[in-house]
Design a protein around this motif. Structure first.
Motif, mmCIF file in Angstrom:
data_model
loop_
_atom_site.group_PDB
_atom_site.id
_atom_site.type_symbol
_atom_site.label_atom_id
_atom_site.label_comp_id
_atom_site.label_asym_id
_atom_site.label_seq_id
_atom_site.Cartn_x
_atom_site.Cartn_y
_atom_site.Cartn_z
ATOM 1 N N ARG A 75 8.891 -9.174 15.852
ATOM 2 C CA ARG A 75 9.477 -8.048 15.252
ATOM 3 C C ARG A 75 8.563 -6.678 15.670
ATOM 4 N NH1 ARG A 75 7.670 -5.444 10.203
ATOM 5 N NH2 ARG A 75 6.364 -4.369 11.862
ATOM 6 N N HIS B 273 4.883 0.167 0.223
ATOM 7 C CA HIS B 273 5.558 -0.365 1.164
ATOM 8 C C HIS B 273 4.940 -1.727 1.471
ATOM 9 C CE1 HIS B 273 3.908 2.711 3.434
ATOM 10 N NE2 HIS B 273 3.800 1.975 4.339
ATOM 11 N N SER C 209 5.040 -5.631 4.384
ATOM 12 C CA SER C 209 5.808 -6.253 5.137
ATOM 13 C C SER C 209 5.403 -7.738 5.227
ATOM 14 C CB SER C 209 6.081 -5.904 6.489
ATOM 15 O OG SER C 209 5.108 -6.271 7.378
ATOM 16 N N ARG D 189 4.128 9.798 11.840
ATOM 17 C CA ARG D 189 4.034 10.458 10.838
ATOM 18 C C ARG D 189 3.828 11.980 11.185
ATOM 19 N NH1 ARG D 189 1.874 5.643 10.576
ATOM 20 N NH2 ARG D 189 2.323 4.303 8.638
ATOM 21 N N ASP E 247 0.927 4.994 2.272
ATOM 22 C CA ASP E 247 -0.057 5.493 3.129
ATOM 23 C C ASP E 247 -0.994 6.475 2.645
ATOM 24 O OD1 ASP E 247 1.242 3.789 5.002
ATOM 25 O OD2 ASP E 247 2.642 5.479 5.792
ATOM 26 N N HIS F 192 0.845 -1.269 -0.118
ATOM 27 C CA HIS F 192 0.012 0.045 -0.159
ATOM 28 C C HIS F 192 0.775 1.313 0.030
ATOM 29 C CE1 HIS F 192 1.191 -0.420 4.208
ATOM 30 N NE2 HIS F 192 1.015 0.673 4.383
ATOM 31 N N TRP G 232 9.356 4.823 10.226
ATOM 32 C CA TRP G 232 9.466 3.392 10.349
ATOM 33 C C TRP G 232 10.361 3.178 11.297
ATOM 34 C CZ3 TRP G 232 11.553 -1.344 10.016
ATOM 35 C CH2 TRP G 232 10.956 -2.373 10.223
HETATM 36 O O1 LIG Z 1 5.503 -2.581 10.270
HETATM 37 C C1 LIG Z 1 5.095 -2.960 9.262
HETATM 38 O O2 LIG Z 1 4.986 -4.390 8.930
HETATM 39 C C2 LIG Z 1 3.988 -2.375 8.131
HETATM 40 C C3 LIG Z 1 4.524 -0.925 8.343
HETATM 41 C C4 LIG Z 1 3.330 -0.118 7.571
HETATM 42 O O3 LIG Z 1 2.704 -0.395 6.810
HETATM 43 C C5 LIG Z 1 3.268 1.285 7.620
HETATM 44 O O4 LIG Z 1 4.252 1.949 8.357
HETATM 45 O O5 LIG Z 1 2.633 2.074 6.931
#
Ligand SMILES: O=C(O)CCC(=O)C(=O)O
Length: 321
Positions: A233, A222, A224, A239, A139, A137, A156
């Motif tokens: 994790r 991005h 995960s 933001r 943000d 996605h 992040w």
């Molecule tokens: O921490 C994650 O695995 C995803 C993080 C994420 O999608 C974000 O920070 O928008």
């Protein structure tokens, strides 16, 4: 202090950049202690109700929820949901948001007027916990359409070393200036998702040590994936935006009526925004953790309906689970 010219250029060119060593091991202790406290409260509740027989308090921050999940996945899910996403706004989060070495970097990117949003997330990616995997996605896909072109910087921050094995973030570089990509509802674990056929090529994993920060634009795709290790994790994402980007600073939830023009609304109308740095009016800055939590809760409780949220048209992809 801040990002170097070279790192700033990399951010502009690739849509992301990493700086290591922004948070030291002590900097996040208050946050970790706050999370440990919240986990304990939920475990105690579950034990009292007879839904859990042990709390794994002897385990470390990195292993406790993994062990709990292995032992009792339902109870672990209840614990995870109690701190999931932005639900945790206890001790340490305002300190993490105001962390000066991070704010110096944000200032390099957007200038001295800095607003943070309530869209901070604390994520415990527990092995075997499906909601820990976040599909592709941008943000910006979660914001109101009139904000697509505005710069919101996502930071992040892994609280443990983020590796390929434990599910580090992946990013797609150099597409951040190409606009919003269609996002669909009903993606993995209920997240918004870009369809595989719409996904640009060139994804790269970003393996970074605990306390480093991955800076991304709101248009940087991005995702995960699975945590294949035995530890959690842990990460948080914060933001920031400058004063020109629509926010609800100075407003109250009652200002959001159904008649209100969408373009006058905050990018995320149902989340509180906070002034982090205002050199001309420092009295506007949020320093009090109790006031921070109160404001956060107030907007959370108001559940403002944001009619035009980003994933237009609102539709579910055929065949999505
Ligand atoms: O921490 C994650 O695995 C995803 C993080 C994420 O999608 C974000 O920070 O928008």
């Amino acid at each position: 202090m801040g990002l170097t010219e070279q790192k700033l250029q990399q951010f502009g060119k690739l849509g992301y950049v990493v700086k290591e060593g922004i948070y030291g091991s002590d900097d996040l202790q208050l946050l970790k202690d706050g999370l440990t406290g919240a986990i304990q409260v939920k475990c105690d509740q579950l034990i009292e109700r007879g839904e859990l027989d042990r709390d794994f308090a002897e385990e470390s921050f990195e292993t406790r929820l993994a062990e709990l999940h292995r032992h009792n996945p339902e109870a672990a899910t209840a614990v995870l949901m109690s701190i999931w996403s932005g639900r945790f706004h206890g001790p340490g989060i305002l300190k993490a948001l105001r962390h000066q070495p991070l704010i110096d970097c944000i200032e390099t990117i957007i200038g001295p007027d800095i607003v943070a949003t309530s869209i901070y997330r604390i994520r415990a990616k527990v092995p075997g916990f499906l909601r820990g995997e976040v599909p592709w996605h941008q943000d910006a896909g979660y914001s109101m359409p009139h904000c697509y072109r505005d710069l919101m910087v996502t930071c992040w921050v892994p609280l443990v070393d983020a590796t390929l094995d434990n599910g580090c973030l992946w990013v797609i570089p150099k597409v951040q200036d190409e606009g919003i990509i269609q996002h669909y509802t009903g993606g993995h674990a209920g997240f918004l998702e870009i369809a595989p056929e719409d996904l640009p090529d060139g994804a790269v994993p970003v393996e970074i040590p605990a306390g480093a920060v991955l800076f991304m634009t709101g248009m940087t795709p991005h995702a995960s994936f699975e945590n294949k290790t035995d530890i959690v994790r842990w990460s948080m994402d914060l933001r920031y935006q400058d004063f020109s980007v629509p926010s609800n600073v100075g407003e109250i939830p009652e200002d959001y009526t159904p008649e209100r023009e969408e373009v006058t609304m905050a990018c995320h109308p149902n989340e509180a925004y906070f002034v982090i740095q205002d050199r001309n009016n420092p009295e506007r800055e949020m320093h009090d953790p109790d006031e921070f939590a109160r404001l956060r809760q107030e907007w959370d409780d108001a559940r403002i309906k944001s009619p035009g949220r980003g994933w237009t048209p609102l539709e579910e992809r055929a065949g999505q689970g």
